[in-house]
Design an enzyme around this catalytic site. Structure first.
Site, PDB file in Angstrom:
ATOM      1  N   THR A   1       8.598  -1.398 -15.491  1.00  0.00           N
ATOM      2  CA  THR A   1       9.584  -1.530 -14.424  1.00  0.00           C
ATOM      3  C   THR A   1      10.932  -2.022 -14.907  1.00  0.00           C
ATOM      4  OG1 THR A   1       7.651  -2.285 -13.181  1.00  0.00           O
ATOM      5  CG2 THR A   1       9.737  -2.236 -12.014  1.00  0.00           C
TER       6      THR A   1
ATOM      7  N   ASN B   1       1.050   0.125   5.800  1.00  0.00           N
ATOM      8  CA  ASN B   1       1.569  -0.606   4.647  1.00  0.00           C
ATOM      9  C   ASN B   1       2.339  -1.803   5.175  1.00  0.00           C
ATOM     10  OD1 ASN B   1       2.735  -1.455   2.221  1.00  0.00           O
ATOM     11  ND2 ASN B   1       4.444  -0.032   2.430  1.00  0.00           N
ATOM     12  N   GLY B   2       1.917  -3.001   4.796  1.00  0.00           N
ATOM     13  CA  GLY B   2       2.613  -4.188   5.262  1.00  0.00           C
ATOM     14  C   GLY B   2       1.652  -5.285   5.649  1.00  0.00           C
TER      15      GLY B   2
ATOM     16  N   CYS C   1       0.849  -1.186   0.000  1.00  0.00           N
ATOM     17  CA  CYS C   1       0.000   0.000   0.000  1.00  0.00           C
ATOM     18  C   CYS C   1       0.885   1.237   0.000  1.00  0.00           C
ATOM     19  CB  CYS C   1      -0.907   0.025   1.233  1.00  0.00           C
ATOM     20  SG  CYS C   1      -2.007  -1.408   1.362  1.00  0.00           S
TER      21      CYS C   1
ATOM     22  N   TYR D   1      10.666  -4.242  -8.170  1.00  0.00           N
ATOM     23  CA  TYR D   1       9.400  -4.009  -8.854  1.00  0.00           C
ATOM     24  C   TYR D   1       8.572  -2.868  -8.300  1.00  0.00           C
ATOM     25  CZ  TYR D   1       4.557  -4.901 -10.352  1.00  0.00           C
ATOM     26  OH  TYR D   1       3.291  -4.765 -10.844  1.00  0.00           O
TER      27      TYR D   1
ATOM     28  N   GLY E   1      -0.997   0.858  -4.946  1.00  0.00           N
ATOM     29  CA  GLY E   1      -2.291   0.271  -4.661  1.00  0.00           C
ATOM     30  C   GLY E   1      -3.386   0.892  -5.486  1.00  0.00           C
TER      31      GLY E   1
ATOM     32  N   ASP F   1      12.224  -8.697 -18.172  1.00  0.00           N
ATOM     33  CA  ASP F   1      11.195  -8.317 -17.210  1.00  0.00           C
ATOM     34  C   ASP F   1      11.834  -8.220 -15.837  1.00  0.00           C
ATOM     35  OD1 ASP F   1       8.733  -7.554 -16.321  1.00  0.00           O
ATOM     36  OD2 ASP F   1       7.694  -9.390 -16.873  1.00  0.00           O
ATOM     37  N   ASP F   2      11.135  -7.508 -14.925  1.00  0.00           N
ATOM     38  CA  ASP F   2      11.686  -7.354 -13.576  1.00  0.00           C
ATOM     39  C   ASP F   2      11.688  -8.674 -12.817  1.00  0.00           C
ATOM     40  OD1 ASP F   2       8.952  -7.428 -12.066  1.00  0.00           O
ATOM     41  OD2 ASP F   2       8.698  -5.890 -13.591  1.00  0.00           O
TER      42      ASP F   2
END
Length: 503
Positions: free
Chosen positions: A303, A101-102, A2, A257, A28, A365-366
């Protein structure tokens, strides 16, 4: 994963928080919310959707006050609905809003403790509401009509004792101020900045430094692992270390990412870390295939661009943009179900045929998580006329779930789990597949800040730094996070929405 932002200013902060959330939208896209404080009242608006869709003029006019906070949600647990949009609010004690966030790894135990011992009821499946009630209970235990910074720091110390996992938190206490704190391992990122005005300093706390830059603040530093910062409603600032044996072990997937490339996290430029990832990949390719026949390096936007550009430069081959991205399609990695991810890939990307026709292309790609996107993109390259399609991942094979706030799939849904690189290569339809080595990824990030001696690399090696992740816990999150469970929850949400609409 988030995004969070909080501001204590000298003028109304609603527009600045809106702008900050927009800058953090990549963290998010499921829901957004904002809370402001003015003259003894907290004003709150939150709902499902993007920032631009949640806040209209009529909402912004009501979000008054010089102190406030906001959140953009990407669900890892609970359901995809506005009911679990943040910030959460609790009226006792004082009136507190909290956004986080987490992910807490002991949320179920805490929920039982809160109900049985603290006499607090949790109304959603969100661990953010659990965290809010733990913090609120510890403040309530002070038994004081008015609290000060030391009381707040004592409450944060208690939160660290009770809560386990990765978390970065902003809490707003009515009539008191804004608090920001971070878990003792510093897994999830959080920074703060300052701006001088003629009336005194203004402060901002945010998930990434890019939000601080975009709003015209000066980055001060990261909030340290286990540290709390407190900004009172008049702009006074204090900070304190609130956890013993704290150690900075940031999540390495932020650099791979999630974070924007123009952010600096724990002293490491995300952009430069990704450049070094490309250099490391190129060195591995030259070791394994010194006589490679790669004609063109093409990134899978967005990314991987930085790593791909450096990789092409190191190999001495052309770098080309071969895919055009529809920017109105959300990031497929954080979409809630496999069928939606599959449908969105071709809506999101379109190949430029002339960059592929009759060429041996290396797609970069990442990372590769479920393999859904990778397989479809390889097929698109072939349909565009590529002679051979090679595939490179800037990250190692993702073999384990992430339990600290990233919705990396359950083990059964991870394409790399239990498979060799050759088997994965066949599954995605590539002619050759190369992964970054974990040691090289760590070095690419650590070189930006040698003081960091360890990263959370659990999704690659299964080593969970909090030390409390059991097989039973992984089984539980498997039941919560697999696509079937998400589909069931979304069906319930749609049914509830339908019932509300017809009531």
């Amino acid at each position: 994963m988030c995004g969070i932002v909080g501001i204590v200013g000298r003028i109304p902060v609603n527009q600045a928080i809106f702008d900050g959330l927009t800058v953090l939208q990549h963290r998010g896209q499921d829901a957004a919310g904002m809370a402001t404080y003015h003259d003894g009242h907290i004003y709150l608006r939150k709902s499902g959707g993007l920032v631009r869709d949640v806040f209209h003029t009529r909402h912004m006019l009501r979000l008054i006050g010089n102190m406030g906070m906001g959140h953009v949600r990407y669900p890892t647990a609970g359901c995809s609905s506005s009911e679990e949009a943040q910030p959460f609010y609790v009226n006792s004690p004082y009136g507190i809003c909290l956004a986080h966030n987490g992910n807490l790894t002991n949320a179920e135990v805490l929920k039982e403790d809160l109900y049985r011992d603290d006499l607090r009821h949790i109304n959603t499946d969100s661990d953010s509401e659990v965290l809010l009630n733990v913090f609120a209970h510890e403040l309530q235990r002070m038994g004081k009509m008015r609290i000060d910074a030391e009381d707040i720091f004592a409450a944060v110390r208690a939160v660290h004792r009770r809560c386990s996992g990765g978390y970065a938190v902003i809490a707003m206490i009515s009539g008191v101020g804004l608090v920001g704190f971070r878990d003792p391992h510093g897994i999830r990122p959080i920074v703060f900045g300052r701006r001088e005005t003629v009336d005194g300093p203004e402060w901002i706390i945010a998930s990434e430094s890019v939000a601080i830059d975009a709003l015209g603040f000066q980055l001060v530093r990261d909030i340290g692992p286990g540290e709390a910062v407190f900004i009172d409603k008049r702009g006074g600032f204090q900070s304190k270390e609130c956890a013993g044996n704290a150690q900075c072990v940031p999540c390495i997937f932020e650099y791979v990412y999630f974070a924007r490339p123009d952010s600096i996290i724990d002293g490491i430029s995300v952009h430069k870390a990704r450049m070094r990832m490309g250099e490391k990949l190129a060195a591995k390719i030259l070791r394994l295939r010194p006589d490679h026949d790669i004609d063109t390096v093409i990134p899978i936007p967005d990314t991987s661009r930085t790593a791909a550009l450096e990789l092409a430069h190191a190999l001495g081959v052309k770098y080309r943009e071969g895919f055009i991205k529809n920017r109105y399609i959300p990031r497929t990695f954080i979409m809630p179900g496999q069928s939606m991810r599959k449908k969105s890939v071709r809506q999101k990307l379109n190949a430029i045929d002339l960059e592929f026709r009759d060429k041996n292309v290396l797609l970069v790609d990442d990372s590769i998580v479920r393999g859904t996107t990778s397989g479809q993109i390889v097929q698109m390259a072939r349909e565009a006329g590529a002679r051979k399609v090679y595939f490179a991942s800037a990250a190692p094979p993702v073999c384990y779930p992430n339990v600290y706030g990233i919705d990396i799939a359950t083990s059964e849904e991870l394409i790399a789990k239990g498979r060799t690189t050759e088997e994965i290569c066949r599954l995605i339809g590539a002619d050759w597949l190369i992964y970054q080595d974990l040691e090289d990824l760590i070095d690419a990030c650590r070189r930006g800040n040698p003081r960091i001696t360890q990263f959370d690399t659990s999704c690659f090696d299964g080593k969970y730094v909090t030390g409390d992740v059991s097989s039973g816990y992984l089984d539980r999150i498997n039941q919560l996070r697999n696509d079937d469970a998400k589909a069931r929850r979304n069906d319930v949400v749609e049914l509830n929405d339908d019932l509300t609409a017809t009531a």
